[in-house]
Write a protein that holds these residues in place. Structure first.
Motif, PDB file in Angstrom:
ATOM      1  N   ALA A  69      45.735  25.363  41.433  1.00  0.00           N
ATOM      2  CA  ALA A  69      47.042  25.006  40.871  1.00  0.00           C
ATOM      3  C   ALA A  69      46.884  24.296  39.538  1.00  0.00           C
ATOM      4  N   PHE A  70      45.671  23.874  39.228  1.00  0.00           N
ATOM      5  CA  PHE A  70      45.359  23.230  37.956  1.00  0.00           C
ATOM      6  C   PHE A  70      43.887  23.454  37.685  1.00  0.00           C
ATOM      7  N   LEU A  71      43.538  23.705  36.436  1.00  0.00           N
ATOM      8  CA  LEU A  71      42.151  23.951  36.059  1.00  0.00           C
ATOM      9  C   LEU A  71      41.569  22.682  35.466  1.00  0.00           C
ATOM     10  N   CYS A  72      40.526  22.167  36.061  1.00  0.00           N
ATOM     11  CA  CYS A  72      40.022  20.843  35.691  1.00  0.00           C
ATOM     12  C   CYS A  72      39.056  20.865  34.506  1.00  0.00           C
ATOM     13  N   ALA A  73      38.376  21.978  34.268  1.00  0.00           N
ATOM     14  CA  ALA A  73      37.403  22.033  33.177  1.00  0.00           C
ATOM     15  C   ALA A  73      38.104  22.003  31.814  1.00  0.00           C
ATOM     16  N   ASN A  74      37.336  21.691  30.783  1.00  0.00           N
ATOM     17  CA  ASN A  74      37.839  21.695  29.403  1.00  0.00           C
ATOM     18  C   ASN A  74      39.045  20.768  29.251  1.00  0.00           C
ATOM     19  N   PHE A  75      38.949  19.562  29.802  1.00  0.00           N
ATOM     20  CA  PHE A  75      39.979  18.516  29.713  1.00  0.00           C
ATOM     21  C   PHE A  75      41.248  18.828  30.518  1.00  0.00           C
ATOM     22  N   GLY A  76      41.209  19.857  31.356  1.00  0.00           N
ATOM     23  CA  GLY A  76      42.353  20.190  32.203  1.00  0.00           C
ATOM     24  C   GLY A  76      43.294  21.184  31.539  1.00  0.00           C
ATOM     25  N   ARG A  77      43.718  22.175  32.332  1.00  0.00           N
ATOM     26  CA  ARG A  77      44.612  23.207  31.795  1.00  0.00           C
ATOM     27  C   ARG A  77      45.565  23.697  32.883  1.00  0.00           C
ATOM     28  N   GLU A  78      46.778  24.028  32.452  1.00  0.00           N
ATOM     29  CA  GLU A  78      47.735  24.673  33.357  1.00  0.00           C
ATOM     30  C   GLU A  78      47.315  26.136  33.522  1.00  0.00           C
ATOM     31  N   PRO A  79      47.491  26.742  34.729  1.00  0.00           N
ATOM     32  CA  PRO A  79      46.800  27.999  35.016  1.00  0.00           C
ATOM     33  C   PRO A  79      47.600  29.301  34.887  1.00  0.00           C
ATOM     34  N   LEU A  80      48.893  29.263  34.539  1.00  0.00           N
ATOM     35  CA  LEU A  80      49.682  30.503  34.601  1.00  0.00           C
ATOM     36  C   LEU A  80      49.059  31.624  33.783  1.00  0.00           C
ATOM     37  N   MET A  81      48.712  31.345  32.517  1.00  0.00           N
ATOM     38  CA  MET A  81      48.149  32.403  31.688  1.00  0.00           C
ATOM     39  C   MET A  81      46.814  32.898  32.225  1.00  0.00           C
ATOM     40  N   VAL A  82      46.038  32.008  32.820  1.00  0.00           N
ATOM     41  CA  VAL A  82      44.735  32.404  33.356  1.00  0.00           C
ATOM     42  C   VAL A  82      44.908  33.346  34.547  1.00  0.00           C
ATOM     43  N   TYR A  83      45.950  33.134  35.346  1.00  0.00           N
ATOM     44  CA  TYR A  83      46.232  34.076  36.434  1.00  0.00           C
ATOM     45  C   TYR A  83      46.605  35.455  35.889  1.00  0.00           C
ATOM     46  N   VAL A  84      47.414  35.468  34.830  1.00  0.00           N
ATOM     47  CA  VAL A  84      47.760  36.756  34.201  1.00  0.00           C
ATOM     48  C   VAL A  84      46.507  37.390  33.612  1.00  0.00           C
ATOM     49  N   MET A  85      45.634  36.574  33.044  1.00  0.00           N
ATOM     50  CA  MET A  85      44.370  37.077  32.497  1.00  0.00           C
ATOM     51  C   MET A  85      43.493  37.680  33.593  1.00  0.00           C
ATOM     52  N   ALA A  86      43.492  37.060  34.762  1.00  0.00           N
ATOM     53  CA  ALA A  86      42.712  37.607  35.875  1.00  0.00           C
ATOM     54  C   ALA A  86      43.192  39.006  36.232  1.00  0.00           C
ATOM     55  N   ALA A  87      44.514  39.202  36.244  1.00  0.00           N
ATOM     56  CA  ALA A  87      45.063  40.535  36.511  1.00  0.00           C
ATOM     57  C   ALA A  87      44.689  41.511  35.401  1.00  0.00           C
ATOM     58  N   SER A  88      44.734  41.048  34.145  1.00  0.00           N
ATOM     59  CA  SER A  88      44.378  41.900  33.020  1.00  0.00           C
ATOM     60  C   SER A  88      42.919  42.334  33.081  1.00  0.00           C
ATOM     61  N   LEU A  89      42.028  41.419  33.412  1.00  0.00           N
ATOM     62  CA  LEU A  89      40.608  41.763  33.532  1.00  0.00           C
ATOM     63  C   LEU A  89      40.369  42.739  34.677  1.00  0.00           C
ATOM     64  N   HIS A  90      41.132  42.575  35.740  1.00  0.00           N
ATOM     65  CA  HIS A  90      41.006  43.491  36.875  1.00  0.00           C
ATOM     66  C   HIS A  90      41.466  44.902  36.488  1.00  0.00           C
ATOM     67  N   LEU A  91      42.515  44.987  35.690  1.00  0.00           N
ATOM     68  CA  LEU A  91      43.073  46.288  35.321  1.00  0.00           C
ATOM     69  C   LEU A  91      42.294  46.977  34.199  1.00  0.00           C
ATOM     70  N   PHE A  92      41.854  46.207  33.209  1.00  0.00           N
ATOM     71  CA  PHE A  92      41.298  46.809  31.986  1.00  0.00           C
ATOM     72  C   PHE A  92      39.809  46.551  31.798  1.00  0.00           C
ATOM     73  N   GLY A  93      39.185  45.841  32.744  1.00  0.00           N
ATOM     74  CA  GLY A  93      37.750  45.603  32.633  1.00  0.00           C
ATOM     75  C   GLY A  93      37.430  44.310  31.913  1.00  0.00           C
ATOM     76  N   ASN A  94      36.164  43.931  31.971  1.00  0.00           N
ATOM     77  CA  ASN A  94      35.718  42.663  31.377  1.00  0.00           C
ATOM     78  C   ASN A  94      35.396  42.877  29.899  1.00  0.00           C
ATOM     79  N   ASN A  95      36.405  42.715  29.062  1.00  0.00           N
ATOM     80  CA  ASN A  95      36.218  42.892  27.628  1.00  0.00           C
ATOM     81  C   ASN A  95      37.160  41.955  26.871  1.00  0.00           C
ATOM     82  N   VAL A  96      36.919  41.826  25.573  1.00  0.00           N
ATOM     83  CA  VAL A  96      37.690  40.886  24.751  1.00  0.00           C
ATOM     84  C   VAL A  96      39.164  41.272  24.722  1.00  0.00           C
ATOM     85  N   TRP A  97      39.451  42.574  24.636  1.00  0.00           N
ATOM     86  CA  TRP A  97      40.850  43.021  24.567  1.00  0.00           C
ATOM     87  C   TRP A  97      41.614  42.570  25.815  1.00  0.00           C
ATOM     88  N   ALA A  98      41.001  42.740  26.980  1.00  0.00           N
ATOM     89  CA  ALA A  98      41.662  42.352  28.230  1.00  0.00           C
ATOM     90  C   ALA A  98      41.853  40.841  28.315  1.00  0.00           C
TER      91      ALA A  98
END
Length: 208
Positions: free
Chosen positions: A57-86
């Motif tokens: 529910a919260f990302l503690c590394a790098n001084f702490g971060r809210e996670p909504l975008m990271v969850y969307v990023m996880a879906a993007s990496l799953h769909l488009f592969g592990n690359n910079v564009w995704a």
């Protein structure tokens, strides 16, 4: 005749903005070259999400971060592969979606003034799309683009409830308001802003 001209100009703005978005998407993978360390940390967290019960529910590394975008990023990496564009696609997605959200907000702010709404859209949309700050952050896998998008959607939904009293939109506004808390640090100031608007709105309604 003037109204027809403004409608045509509004459509032209949508076409130009669409072209901007396409060009933006085509350059995500290599402009800028490589990943900034904040982007890389977000990507590493996105790769962990869903594995070994990791649903933060919260990302503690790098001084702490809210996670909504990271969850969307996880879906993007799953769909488009592990690359910079995704990795960067979620930021670009929020950047593009912010424009229809802004148009919805203008419709709620000026429901009976179509000409005034169109004029404001023609001014706001190009400024919004070419904003140096927003354009740059939309090319980086950081949280700010999602903060802007969710705030606009939340305020537009609230204004829709104010105009119509629709319970379904009220529930949507509640969901959007909750999601805002998972976007970016400045969201914590939102209750102060909303409180000020509520006081002003109630005072005006009581005066009438």
């Amino acid at each position: 005749m003037k109204r027809d001209y403004s409608d045509w100009l509004s459509r032209a703005v949508w076409v130009v903005l669409g072209a901007f978005l396409v060009a933006h998407l085509l350059t995500l993978g290599h402009v800028p070259a490589g990943l900034h360390h904040d982007e890389a940390l977000n990507a590493l967290d996105a790769l962990r999400i869903g594995h070994d019960g990791y649903w933060p529910a919260f990302l503690c590394a790098n001084f702490g971060r809210e996670p909504l975008m990271v969850y969307v990023m996880a879906a993007s990496l799953h769909l488009f592969g592990n690359n910079v564009w995704a990795v960067r696609f979620p930021a670009a997605l929020a950047w593009g979606a912010a424009l229809p959200a802004l148009y919805w907000l203008l419709r709620e702010l000026y429901p009976s003034d179509s000409r005034g709404r169109t004029v404001r859209w023609l001014i706001a949309a190009p400024l919004f799309m070419t904003s140096l700050w927003f354009g740059i952050t939309a090319h980086y896998a950081v949280r700010t683009s999602w903060f802007v998008l969710m705030e606009i959607l939340f305020v537009a939904a609230l204004w829709r409830v104010w105009n119509t009293g629709d319970l379904r939109i009220a529930l949507l506004a509640g969901v959007l308001g909750g999601l805002c808390s998972y976007t970016y640090l400045p969201n914590r100031l939102l209750p102060l802003l909303l409180g000020a608007f509520l006081i002003i709105g109630l005072a005006r309604r009581r005066a009438r």
